[in-house]
Scaffold this motif. Structure first.
Motif, PDB file in Angstrom:
ATOM      1  N   PRO A 193     -19.823 -18.269  17.552  1.00 12.67           N
ATOM      2  CA  PRO A 193     -21.104 -18.390  18.326  1.00 12.67           C
ATOM      3  C   PRO A 193     -21.429 -20.032  18.461  1.00 12.67           C
ATOM      4  N   ASP A 194     -20.784 -20.823  17.800  1.00 16.10           N
ATOM      5  CA  ASP A 194     -21.062 -22.317  18.145  1.00 16.10           C
ATOM      6  C   ASP A 194     -20.148 -22.786  18.964  1.00 16.10           C
ATOM      7  N   LYS A 195     -20.622 -23.428  20.068  1.00 16.72           N
ATOM      8  CA  LYS A 195     -19.953 -24.033  21.171  1.00 16.72           C
ATOM      9  C   LYS A 195     -18.579 -25.166  20.770  1.00 16.72           C
ATOM     10  N   LEU A 196     -18.996 -25.959  19.665  1.00 14.54           N
ATOM     11  CA  LEU A 196     -18.047 -26.878  19.382  1.00 14.54           C
ATOM     12  C   LEU A 196     -17.017 -26.240  18.298  1.00 14.54           C
ATOM     13  N   GLY A 197     -17.526 -25.264  17.586  1.00 15.37           N
ATOM     14  CA  GLY A 197     -16.599 -24.585  16.611  1.00 15.37           C
ATOM     15  C   GLY A 197     -15.666 -23.612  17.385  1.00 15.37           C
ATOM     16  N   GLY A 198     -16.090 -23.092  18.629  1.00 23.12           N
ATOM     17  CA  GLY A 198     -15.431 -22.304  19.394  1.00 23.12           C
ATOM     18  C   GLY A 198     -13.945 -23.239  19.967  1.00 23.12           C
TER      19      GLY A 198
END
Length: 423
Positions: free
Chosen positions: A303-308
C-alpha cells in the motif's frame, strides 16, 4: 613463417593468411569447435544460444525501423503507421521487432528457470550468473523505453506511471523524475531521450553478453547432474554435437516465432496502443507489457508507494545474492527432493503475480498478489538458506558418463572411458 605470426592450421589459403595475422578462425574453433562441454546437456541448454539469436534479430530489425521512425510527439505515431502501411515489408519489420521483444523475454525467463533448477548460479559460476542478471536488467530498461516509442495511449500513460515511481524516493526522487522527463511532464524531450537510449542499450547488452560468454568459457558449463566433469569421458566437443542440437531448437524457435508474427501479431500487445497518445484522456486500466506484470503486481501489492518501489527493485536485486543465499552444496534439484517442491511453488507464485499484474488493482487480486509476493521473497530469504542446512540430498553420481552411458546403472570397473573411445 615470419616471426611474430600465428601458426595457423586453417586449410583455406585466404583464411590462413588472415588467421596467421589475426587468429579469429583459430579462436572460434577453440571456443565453439573443440571446446569441451558436458555430454549430458538437455534442450534447456538451447536457450542461451536462442537468446543470442534473438538479440541479433532485435538489433537488425531495430536499425531498419529507426531509418523510418520519427522521434517527435507530433509525428511518432504517424511514422509507425507509415512503417506499417507504406514502407516495403515495414509491417514485417515492425511485427518481428515487437513480438521479438516478447520472444526474447520468453527465452530468457526459461534460461533463468534452468539456472534456478540446476543450480547454475553456484560456485564457481557466481559472476557468470550476476552478469546474466545485469543483462536481464538492461533488457527490461530497453523494452520499457521501446514500448514508449509508438506514442500510443498505453505508451504515454505507461511512461507517466513508471517514471513517476521514482518520485517516491526521499530527497532526490522528484529531481530524478524531472531528469528522466527532460521537463515537467512526459513530452518531446522524454521521447527523444528514450529513443536514443533504446537504440544504444542493445549494443551495451551485446557487450555484457560477450563478458557473459567469456565467463562461461572460463568456468565451463553446468549440466543437469550439477557435477563437474571428471575427465575426457564426461565431455564432448561443442561442434558438431551441440551445434546440431542447437539447430533443432532453433528450428522450433523460428516456427513458434513465425506463427506469432504471421497469425497472432497483436496477441501480446494492448489495443489502446493503437490510439494516439492523449494527455487529457486516461485509459481505464493502465498496464505494462506482459513480461513486466509480475514485478508490477509486486509494486501494487504494497500500500505504501515507496515500499512498493523498493520491493519491486528488490525482487530483481535479490537474484544478485542468490549464490550466497542457497547454502546447499548440491547444485541440481534432481538430487534435492525436499527443495524441488518449494522451487515449483515459487514458479507458481511467479505466474500468479504475472496474472494479477494484468488485473485491476482491486480484490481479490491485491490480496492474492500479497500472498504470492510474500512467498516470492520467503523462498529466497528463508526457505533456501534453511534447506541447505536441513535437507539430506540424494547421492550424486560418480561421473557424468555413468548415468549417460548406462542409463543410471553402474559401469564395470575401468570401463568408464571405453565407450567414449568408440564415439
Amino acid at each position: 613463417m615470419a616471426s611474430g605470426l600465428h601458426k595457423s592450421e586453417v586449410s583455406n589459403p585466404v583464411l590462413r593468411w588472415i588467421d596467421a595475422r589475426l587468429p579469429v578462425v583459430t579462436m572460434m574453433q577453440k571456443e565453439y569447435g573443440t571446446f569441451p562441454t558436458p555430454r549430458n546437456f538437455n534442450y534447456f541448454w538451447n536457450f542461451g544460444a536462442l537468446a543470442m539469436v534473438n538479440l541479433l534479430i532485435m538489433i537488425v530489425t531495430g536499425i531498419f525501423l529507426s531509418m523510418h521512425y520519427t522521434a517527435h510527439v507530433h509525428y511518432a505515431f504517424d511514422s509507425v503507421e507509415r512503417i506499417m502501411r507504406d514502407v516495403n515489408y515495414g509491417w514485417l519489420l515492425r511485427y518481428v521487432h515487437a513480438n521479438g521483444a516478447s520472444m526474447f523475454f520468453i527465452v530468457v525467463y526459461i534460461h533463468i528457470w534452468r539456472g534456478l533448477y540446476y543450480g547454475s548460479y553456484k560456485a564457481p559460476r557466481e559472476l557468470l550468473w550476476m552478469l546474466g542478471v545485469v543483462i536481464f536488467l538492461l533488457m527490461m530498461a530497453t523494452a520499457f523505453m521501446g514500448y514508449v516509442l509508438p506514442w500510443g495511449q498505453m505508451s504515454f500513460w505507461g511512461a507517466t506511471v513508471i517514471t513517476n515511481l521514482f518520485s517516491a524516493l526521499p530527497l532526490i526522487g522528484q529531481d530524478i523524475v524531472v531528469w528522466l522527463w527532460g521537463g515537467f511532464s512526459v513530452d518531446n524531450p522524454t521521447l527523444n531521450r528514450f529513443f536514443s537510449l533504446h537504440y544504444l542499450l542493445p549494443f551495451v547488452i551485446f557487450g555484457v553478453v560477450f563478458l557473459h560468454v567469456a565467463a562461461l568459457h572460463i568456468t565451463g558449463s553446468n549440466n543437469p547432474l550439477g557435477i563437474d566433469p571428471k575427465g575426457p569421458q564426461d565431455t564432448l566437443p561443442f561442434h558438431p554435437y551441440y551445434t546440431a542440437k542447437d539447430s533443432v531448437g532453433l528450428v522450433a524457435y523460428f516456427a513458434f516465432f513465425a506463427i506469432l508474427v504471421f497469425f497472432f501479431p497483436n496477441m501480446l500487445g494492448h489495443p489502446d496502443n493503437y490510439i494516439p497518445a492523449n494527455p487529457l484522456v486516461t485509459p481505464a486500466h493502465i498496464v505494462p507489457e506482459w513480461y513486466f506484470l509480475p514485478f508490477y503486481a509486486i509494486l501494487r501489492a504494497v500500500p505504501d508507494k515507496l515500499g512498493g518501489v523498493v520491493l519491486m527493485f528488490a525482487s530483481i536485486a535479490i537474484l544478485f545474492v542468490l549464490p550466497w543465499l542457497d547454502t546447499s552444496p548440491v547444485r541440481s534439484m534432481r538430487f534435492r527432493p525436499l527443495a524441488r517442491p518449494f522451487l515449483f511453488t515459487w514458479l507458481v507464485s511467479f505466474f500468479v503475480l504475472l496474472y494479477c499484474g494484468g488485473m485491476p488493482a482491486e480484490e481479490p487480486y491485491v490480496t492474492i498478489s500479497r500472498v504470492a509476493t510474500a512467498y516470492y521473497f520467503l523462498y529466497f530469504l528463508v526457505i533456501l538458506p534453511l534447506l541447505g542446512r536441513l535437507e539430506r540430498p540424494l547421492p550424486l553420481p560418480e561421473s557424468i558418463a555413468r548415468p549417460v552411458l548406462r542409463g543410471g546403472g553402474p559401469l564395470p570397473a575401468g570401463a568408464v572411458g571405453k565407450p567414449m573411445e568408440k564415439a
